[in-house]
Design a protein around this motif. Structure first.
Motif, PDB file in Angstrom:
ATOM      1  N   GLN A 233       0.940  -1.151  -0.258  1.00  0.00           N
ATOM      2  CA  GLN A 233      -0.073   0.021  -0.131  1.00  0.00           C
ATOM      3  C   GLN A 233       0.811   1.264  -0.042  1.00  0.00           C
ATOM      4  OE1 GLN A 233      -2.281  -0.472   3.460  1.00  0.00           O
ATOM      5  NE2 GLN A 233      -3.881  -1.609   2.327  1.00  0.00           N
ATOM      6  N   LEU A 234       2.039   1.200   0.723  1.00  0.00           N
ATOM      7  CA  LEU A 234       2.728   2.316   0.903  1.00  0.00           C
ATOM      8  C   LEU A 234       3.425   2.690  -0.398  1.00  0.00           C
ATOM      9  CD1 LEU A 234       4.072   4.383   2.866  1.00  0.00           C
ATOM     10  CD2 LEU A 234       5.861   2.876   3.163  1.00  0.00           C
ATOM     11  N   ALA A 235       3.698   1.322  -1.244  1.00  0.00           N
ATOM     12  CA  ALA A 235       4.360   1.652  -2.426  1.00  0.00           C
ATOM     13  C   ALA A 235       3.520   1.687  -3.737  1.00  0.00           C
ATOM     14  CB  ALA A 235       5.317   0.354  -2.763  1.00  0.00           C
ATOM     15  N   GLY A 236       2.172   1.958  -3.314  1.00  0.00           N
ATOM     16  CA  GLY A 236       1.176   2.303  -4.166  1.00  0.00           C
ATOM     17  C   GLY A 236       0.833   1.169  -5.221  1.00  0.00           C
ATOM     18  N   ARG A 237       0.948  -0.185  -4.896  1.00  0.00           N
ATOM     19  CA  ARG A 237       0.972  -1.373  -5.545  1.00  0.00           C
ATOM     20  C   ARG A 237      -0.324  -2.231  -5.098  1.00  0.00           C
ATOM     21  NH1 ARG A 237       6.636  -1.872  -5.213  1.00  0.00           N
ATOM     22  NH2 ARG A 237       6.571  -3.128  -3.101  1.00  0.00           N
ATOM     23  N   ARG A 238      -0.948  -1.562  -3.825  1.00  0.00           N
ATOM     24  CA  ARG A 238      -2.214  -2.274  -3.399  1.00  0.00           C
ATOM     25  C   ARG A 238      -3.102  -0.992  -3.120  1.00  0.00           C
ATOM     26  NH1 ARG A 238      -2.628  -7.058   0.636  1.00  0.00           N
ATOM     27  NH2 ARG A 238      -1.348  -8.315  -0.830  1.00  0.00           N
ATOM     28  N   ARG A 239      -4.437  -1.397  -3.196  1.00  0.00           N
ATOM     29  CA  ARG A 239      -5.188  -0.047  -2.639  1.00  0.00           C
ATOM     30  C   ARG A 239      -5.448  -0.406  -1.161  1.00  0.00           C
ATOM     31  NH1 ARG A 239      -8.252   2.828  -6.379  1.00  0.00           N
ATOM     32  NH2 ARG A 239     -10.057   2.755  -4.930  1.00  0.00           N
ATOM     33  N   GLY A 240      -5.959   0.764  -0.679  1.00  0.00           N
ATOM     34  CA  GLY A 240      -6.097   0.639   0.796  1.00  0.00           C
ATOM     35  C   GLY A 240      -5.517   2.079   1.599  1.00  0.00           C
ATOM     36  N   ARG A 241      -5.822   2.139   2.828  1.00  0.00           N
ATOM     37  CA  ARG A 241      -5.426   3.055   3.688  1.00  0.00           C
ATOM     38  C   ARG A 241      -4.104   2.720   4.357  1.00  0.00           C
ATOM     39  NH1 ARG A 241     -10.168   6.018   6.764  1.00  0.00           N
ATOM     40  NH2 ARG A 241      -8.676   7.340   7.252  1.00  0.00           N
ATOM     41  N   ALA A 242      -2.900   3.143   3.747  1.00  0.00           N
ATOM     42  CA  ALA A 242      -1.540   2.863   4.352  1.00  0.00           C
ATOM     43  C   ALA A 242      -1.554   3.247   5.819  1.00  0.00           C
ATOM     44  CB  ALA A 242      -0.686   3.149   3.668  1.00  0.00           C
ATOM     45  N   GLU A 243      -2.118   4.505   6.108  1.00  0.00           N
ATOM     46  CA  GLU A 243      -1.702   4.764   7.383  1.00  0.00           C
ATOM     47  C   GLU A 243      -2.553   4.158   8.652  1.00  0.00           C
ATOM     48  OE1 GLU A 243      -5.823   6.697   6.099  1.00  0.00           O
ATOM     49  OE2 GLU A 243      -4.073   6.135   5.247  1.00  0.00           O
ATOM     50  N   LYS A 244      -3.261   3.256   7.860  1.00  0.00           N
ATOM     51  CA  LYS A 244      -4.042   2.212   9.074  1.00  0.00           C
ATOM     52  C   LYS A 244      -3.483   0.874   9.229  1.00  0.00           C
ATOM     53  CE  LYS A 244      -7.799   4.984  10.061  1.00  0.00           C
ATOM     54  NZ  LYS A 244      -7.830   5.334  11.419  1.00  0.00           N
ATOM     55  N   SER A 245      -2.335   0.695   8.377  1.00  0.00           N
ATOM     56  CA  SER A 245      -1.516  -0.562   8.177  1.00  0.00           C
ATOM     57  C   SER A 245      -0.817  -0.602   9.390  1.00  0.00           C
ATOM     58  CB  SER A 245      -0.741  -0.648   6.866  1.00  0.00           C
ATOM     59  OG  SER A 245       0.335   0.286   7.021  1.00  0.00           O
ATOM     60  N   MET A 246      -0.358  -2.129   9.895  1.00  0.00           N
ATOM     61  CA  MET A 246       0.479  -2.375  11.035  1.00  0.00           C
ATOM     62  C   MET A 246       1.746  -1.686  10.815  1.00  0.00           C
ATOM     63  SD  MET A 246      -1.078  -3.681  13.451  1.00  0.00           S
ATOM     64  CE  MET A 246       0.215  -4.461  14.328  1.00  0.00           C
ATOM     65  N   LEU A 247       2.376  -1.717   9.561  1.00  0.00           N
ATOM     66  CA  LEU A 247       3.603  -1.107   9.002  1.00  0.00           C
ATOM     67  C   LEU A 247       3.722   0.322   9.537  1.00  0.00           C
ATOM     68  CD1 LEU A 247       6.430  -1.241   7.641  1.00  0.00           C
ATOM     69  CD2 LEU A 247       5.044  -0.703   5.679  1.00  0.00           C
ATOM     70  N   VAL A 248       2.738   1.189   9.216  1.00  0.00           N
ATOM     71  CA  VAL A 248       2.959   2.602   9.242  1.00  0.00           C
ATOM     72  C   VAL A 248       2.415   2.853  10.639  1.00  0.00           C
ATOM     73  CG1 VAL A 248       1.712   4.964   8.838  1.00  0.00           C
ATOM     74  CG2 VAL A 248       2.210   3.429   6.980  1.00  0.00           C
ATOM     75  N   ARG A 249       1.732   2.127  11.468  1.00  0.00           N
ATOM     76  CA  ARG A 249       1.477   2.258  12.956  1.00  0.00           C
ATOM     77  C   ARG A 249       2.605   2.072  13.767  1.00  0.00           C
ATOM     78  NH1 ARG A 249      -3.363  -1.415  14.079  1.00  0.00           N
ATOM     79  NH2 ARG A 249      -2.823  -0.990  16.223  1.00  0.00           N
ATOM     80  N   SER A 250       3.465   0.896  13.209  1.00  0.00           N
ATOM     81  CA  SER A 250       4.745   0.699  14.054  1.00  0.00           C
ATOM     82  C   SER A 250       5.795   1.681  13.590  1.00  0.00           C
ATOM     83  CB  SER A 250       5.098  -0.774  13.603  1.00  0.00           C
ATOM     84  OG  SER A 250       5.421  -0.860  12.432  1.00  0.00           O
ATOM     85  N   ILE A 251       6.008   2.058  12.752  1.00  0.00           N
ATOM     86  CA  ILE A 251       6.881   3.324  12.273  1.00  0.00           C
ATOM     87  C   ILE A 251       6.416   4.643  13.144  1.00  0.00           C
ATOM     88  CG2 ILE A 251       7.895   4.665  10.446  1.00  0.00           C
ATOM     89  CD1 ILE A 251       8.004   2.216   8.934  1.00  0.00           C
ATOM     90  N   ARG A 252       5.144   4.899  13.013  1.00  0.00           N
ATOM     91  CA  ARG A 252       4.733   6.101  13.566  1.00  0.00           C
ATOM     92  C   ARG A 252       5.239   6.155  15.348  1.00  0.00           C
ATOM     93  NH1 ARG A 252       1.124   9.979  12.323  1.00  0.00           N
ATOM     94  NH2 ARG A 252       0.222   8.641  10.608  1.00  0.00           N
ATOM     95  N   LYS A 253       5.025   4.942  15.856  1.00  0.00           N
ATOM     96  CA  LYS A 253       5.419   4.598  17.186  1.00  0.00           C
ATOM     97  C   LYS A 253       6.908   4.913  17.124  1.00  0.00           C
ATOM     98  CE  LYS A 253       5.095   2.137  21.398  1.00  0.00           C
ATOM     99  NZ  LYS A 253       5.752   3.135  21.690  1.00  0.00           N
ATOM    100  N   VAL A 254       7.582   4.077  16.183  1.00  0.00           N
ATOM    101  CA  VAL A 254       9.379   4.522  16.431  1.00  0.00           C
ATOM    102  C   VAL A 254       9.499   5.671  16.295  1.00  0.00           C
ATOM    103  CG1 VAL A 254      11.342   3.848  15.182  1.00  0.00           C
ATOM    104  CG2 VAL A 254       9.828   1.970  15.657  1.00  0.00           C
TER     105      VAL A 254
END
Length: 378
Positions: A233-254
């Motif tokens: 999603q972050l790379a634009g290869r899949r539709r969806g809300r990337a800000e809700k993904s576990m990836l972005v949530r974890s990096i936001r916490k870091v």
């Protein structure tokens, strides 16, 4: 001043993805620099703010030509271009052959990157994607000017062993071989683990114990979700809300934890050479993915005493937003949620739409692909 170098030892644990996401959610204004001597990826995967392709000639290539005559920190913006969503990036070289022109310029670039945070005109922290590092990597010259070096590794036995050895060699190169020097010197060396959410705290504690035993001075500073869908999603290869993904949530916490623990002391004002500093402020990383206290299995705090400001930040309750007249020495009141400067909130409006910034379209991913997915070949 603040230069944060993000790198890896071997494999493709997601250095570019981590650097892009970290810059996009960084609580202060941030400039992303693709400083990988092997060449950059974003010019092929991303689009500019105007919807056109990023210009490969405006970035590290043009910066190298300018730096031969010397460069002021403010001049870095002349070689940056906004990605779709507003994140400013100095795009990388086209290929590894072009890195020969930077051989003697890495220290000059390192000084400029580090000084940008103190610039009265366009100050920002620089997050540098340094790619894979080895004993002869030119980008290693940036590390001595950094406030923090983050090594990204997957929670696999071979990658953990390599990141331990790389942290030890970097510590010897940057801090010397004297016993205890790594714990007192700068830049600090931290490890970001890419792992499954289940059992992440236990894995981080085990890796932290291994790093402590190696006496490299490195510590696990956070964990990043091994989230293939979020990376796509972050790379634009899949539709969806990337800000809700576990990836972005974890990096936001870091990003929030790093800025909370180091932002007012080390990253903003690095210690002068030889000034003793407790490693990482004596504070262990928080629970992964925005959770509460980790409890058993959480990474242990350093055995070194924390400086007074770090102890207060860790033990005292912050005042309510907007409360006036806190006692001297107490931490400043945090910004209100959603306001610039609040943990995990971008300092500038209009940054990457994948993170919920203005301009995001609900239910859709970003218009561009700002970095490769975790585990993909660079």
């Amino acid at each position: 001043m603040a230069l944060i170098a993000v790198a890896a030892d071997k494999g493709a644990p997601g250095v570019t993805t981590t650097a892009v996401a970290l810059a996009a959610v960084w609580p202060r204004r941030a400039l992303l620099a693709e400083a990988d001597p092997a060449g950059g990826d974003l010019v092929y995967r991303s689009v500019g703010q105007n919807g056109n392709s990023l210009d490969p000639n405006t970035g590290m290539l043009s910066l190298a030509a300018t730096a031969r005559r010397g460069i002021a920190a403010e001049q870095l913006w002349d070689h940056a271009q906004p990605m779709s969503g507003g994140l400013d990036v100095i795009v990388g070289l086209g290929n590894s052959d072009q890195s020969a022109g930077l051989t003697r310029l890495w220290p000059t670039l390192g000084r400029a990157f580090a000084a940008l945070a103190e610039s009265p005109h366009g100050g920002a922290d620089v997050i540098a994607d340094c790619g894979r590092v080895g004993v002869d990597s030119g980008s290693l010259e940036l590390f001595s000017h950094a406030s923090l070096v983050l090594l990204v590794a997957r929670a696999l036995p071979e990658q953990i062993a390599r990141v331990r050895d790389r942290a030890s060699s970097l510590s010897a190169r940057l801090h010397g071989t004297q016993r205890g020097a790594a714990a007192l010197g700068t830049p600090l060396i931290g490890v970001l683990l890419v792992t499954e959410p289940s059992g992440a705290a236990k894995v981080a504690a085990q890796v932290n114990d291994m790093l402590t035993a190696s006496q490299s001075g490195a510590r696990v500073l956070g964990v990043i979700a091994d989230d293939v869908a979020g990376a796509e999603q972050l790379a634009g290869r899949r539709r969806g809300r990337a800000e809700k993904s576990m990836l972005v949530r974890s990096i936001r916490k870091v990003a929030s934890d790093l800025h909370q623990h180091f932002g007012s002391s080390l990253l903003a004002e690095p210690a002068s050479a030889g000034a003793p500093q407790a490693p990482y402020g004596g504070v262990a990383p928080q629970a992964p993915y925005g959770g509460g206290a980790t409890g058993q299995g959480a990474p242990q705090q350093s055995g070194h005493p924390a400086p007074q400001h770090a102890q207060q930040a860790h033990t005292q309750q912050p005042q309510a937003p907007g409360q006036q007249g806190q006692a001297p020495g107490q931490p400043a009141a945090p910004a209100a949620p959603g306001q610039p400067g609040a943990p995990g909130q971008p300092a500038q409006p209009g940054q990457h739409p994948a993170y919920g910034a203005p301009g995001a379209t609900p239910g859709q991913g970003p218009a561009q692909g700002p970095g490769p997915r975790h585990g993909a070949a660079r």
